[in-house]
Design an enzyme around this catalytic site. Structure first.
Site, PDB file in Angstrom:
ATOM      1  N   HIS A 179       0.815  -1.151  -0.095  1.00  0.00           N
ATOM      2  CA  HIS A 179       0.008  -0.057  -0.002  1.00  0.00           C
ATOM      3  C   HIS A 179       0.884   1.172   0.082  1.00  0.00           C
ATOM      4  CE1 HIS A 179      -3.311   2.528   0.372  1.00  0.00           C
ATOM      5  NE2 HIS A 179      -4.000   1.814   1.306  1.00  0.00           N
ATOM      6  N   HIS A 182      -2.888   6.670  -0.753  1.00  0.00           N
ATOM      7  CA  HIS A 182      -4.142   7.400  -0.070  1.00  0.00           C
ATOM      8  C   HIS A 182      -3.400   8.104   1.453  1.00  0.00           C
ATOM      9  CE1 HIS A 182      -6.824   4.289  -1.911  1.00  0.00           C
ATOM     10  NE2 HIS A 182      -6.463   5.262  -2.616  1.00  0.00           N
ATOM     11  N   TYR A 184      -1.022   7.349   3.455  1.00  0.00           N
ATOM     12  CA  TYR A 184      -0.267   6.536   4.170  1.00  0.00           C
ATOM     13  C   TYR A 184       1.098   6.561   4.207  1.00  0.00           C
ATOM     14  CZ  TYR A 184      -5.145   4.715   4.872  1.00  0.00           C
ATOM     15  OH  TYR A 184      -6.336   4.897   5.195  1.00  0.00           O
TER      16      TYR A 184
END
Length: 364
Positions: A179, A182, A184
């Site tokens: 990931h 977004h 993060y």
């Protein structure tokens, strides 16, 4: 021309169609312990007709946690919990990837024994996360000002991703997806508005991308490039991060990832979160930068997916909220069947309601 319903090779696996299930934070893990459970297994099995299921964000370490009741993959109990999920998905004929997640500053001190979350830099920003309220239900609270991750701590974070990859293999996943989107941790390092560092991980775009690429290399070393994907969202505003250099950053990362021959690049587009729709000029530039498979996500329906797949601008489409409400989504798209109505009030936290009780088409 290929279509949404044709098979696709993504690294080491071949999918039965190009309808992927996007990673979806649902906050149903068992606590304490943040362990994947039988209810989660049922949820994924119901959706196993997807070409590939991408798991909800799964924290690579206790430090990586930022929301209540989200699962991890850093303890033996967590590995065993996920193994029950992957075995059930495989028994149902599906494929599943683990999304490896470190939220960075999108967290709260209550998850870390009163210690501050970490980020690329220390500084106030506007965002909220979800904790358990006094009534036991999800409650939104402001994120605190994080502390900057020290340079000497970076190798520890990279090792957390490597170890999580080893655990994902042990848990029976078919792939891992990093990931990097977004707002993060990896995105916090990449974005110019959240990374104010002056060491080798800050300043130039190459330096800001360094942590993301070090993580990719560690994860590949722990498995193999054809078992590794990454999700990015260079354009748009997410979790207090809105990179003014996002267009350039996305292409830089795409070029670097393309040299590593990963299973796929997963592009989260800004329109799903209220941002502008991505234009085809940027899609063409991204395709030129990244020769491997590209998965698009964000505001997709059958028409948008078929257009972009037919034009060669993406190879598959990942569906999020639509897959929440329609466990048999590939069939519904193939046969042009009506879709179930979504119930956003039960997206996050809770039990089977709004999670495993959406019916397949024609079911009672």
């Amino acid at each position: 021309m290929p279509s949404l319903l044709d098979p696709l090779t993504l690294g080491a696996v071949t999918t039965q169609n190009r309808v992927l299930m996007a990673p979806l934070t649902r906050m149903r893990a068992t606590v304490p312990g943040d362990v994947a459970n039988d209810l989660m297994a049922e949820h994924y099995v119901q959706r196993a007709s997807a070409g590939l299921l991408i798991s909800e964000g799964t924290q690579v370490s206790p430090e990586g946690k930022g929301y209540m009741d989200t699962p991890g993959i850093h303890s033996e109990e967590q590995v065993a919990g996920w193994r029950r999920v992957t075995d059930a998905v495989h028994e149902a004929g599906g494929l599943i990837a683990a999304q490896l997640w470190h939220v960075g500053r999108v967290s709260h001190e209550s998850f870390h024994d009163g210690q501050l979350p970490v980020s690329a830099s220390a500084g106030p920003y506007r965002n909220r996360t979800t904790v358990r309220g006094e009534d036991g239900r999800p409650t939104r609270v402001a994120c605190p000002v994080p502390r900057a991750l020290r340079t000497e701590e970076v190798p520890r974070v990279v090792e957390d991703y490597r170890r999580a990859t080893v655990n994902a293999r042990r848990a029976g996943f078919d792939l891992v997806e990093i990931h990097g989107a977004h707002g993060y941790l990896l995105h916090q390092f990449l974005a110019a508005d959240s990374n104010l560092r002056t060491d080798s991980y800050g300043g130039s775009l190459a330096n800001r991308a360094r942590l993301m690429l070090e993580v990719v290399d560690a994860v590949v070393d722990a498995w193999s490039a054809d078992r590794v994907a990454i999700r990015i969202s260079p354009i748009g505003s997410f979790n207090g991060t809105s990179d003014p250099e996002g267009l350039e950053a996305g292409l830089h990362v795409a070029r670097e990832l393309g040299r590593r021959d990963l299973a796929f690049l997963h592009l989260s587009e800004p329109d799903w979160a209220g941002g502008p729709e991505l234009d085809d000029d940027y899609r063409r530039a991204l395709r030129a930068a990244h020769p491997g498979p590209i998965v698009g996500a964000g505001g997709y329906d059958r028409a948008k997916a078929d257009r972009l797949i037919g034009a060669g601008l993406v190879d598959a489409a990942a569906f999020g909220r639509t897959f929440i409400a329609n466990p048999d989504l590939p069939r519904r798209l193939a046969e042009d069947l009506p879709l179930n109505e979504q119930r956003p009030e039960s997206f996050y936290g809770g039990d089977a309601e709004g999670y495993t009780d959406y019916p397949a088409y024609g079911a009672a």
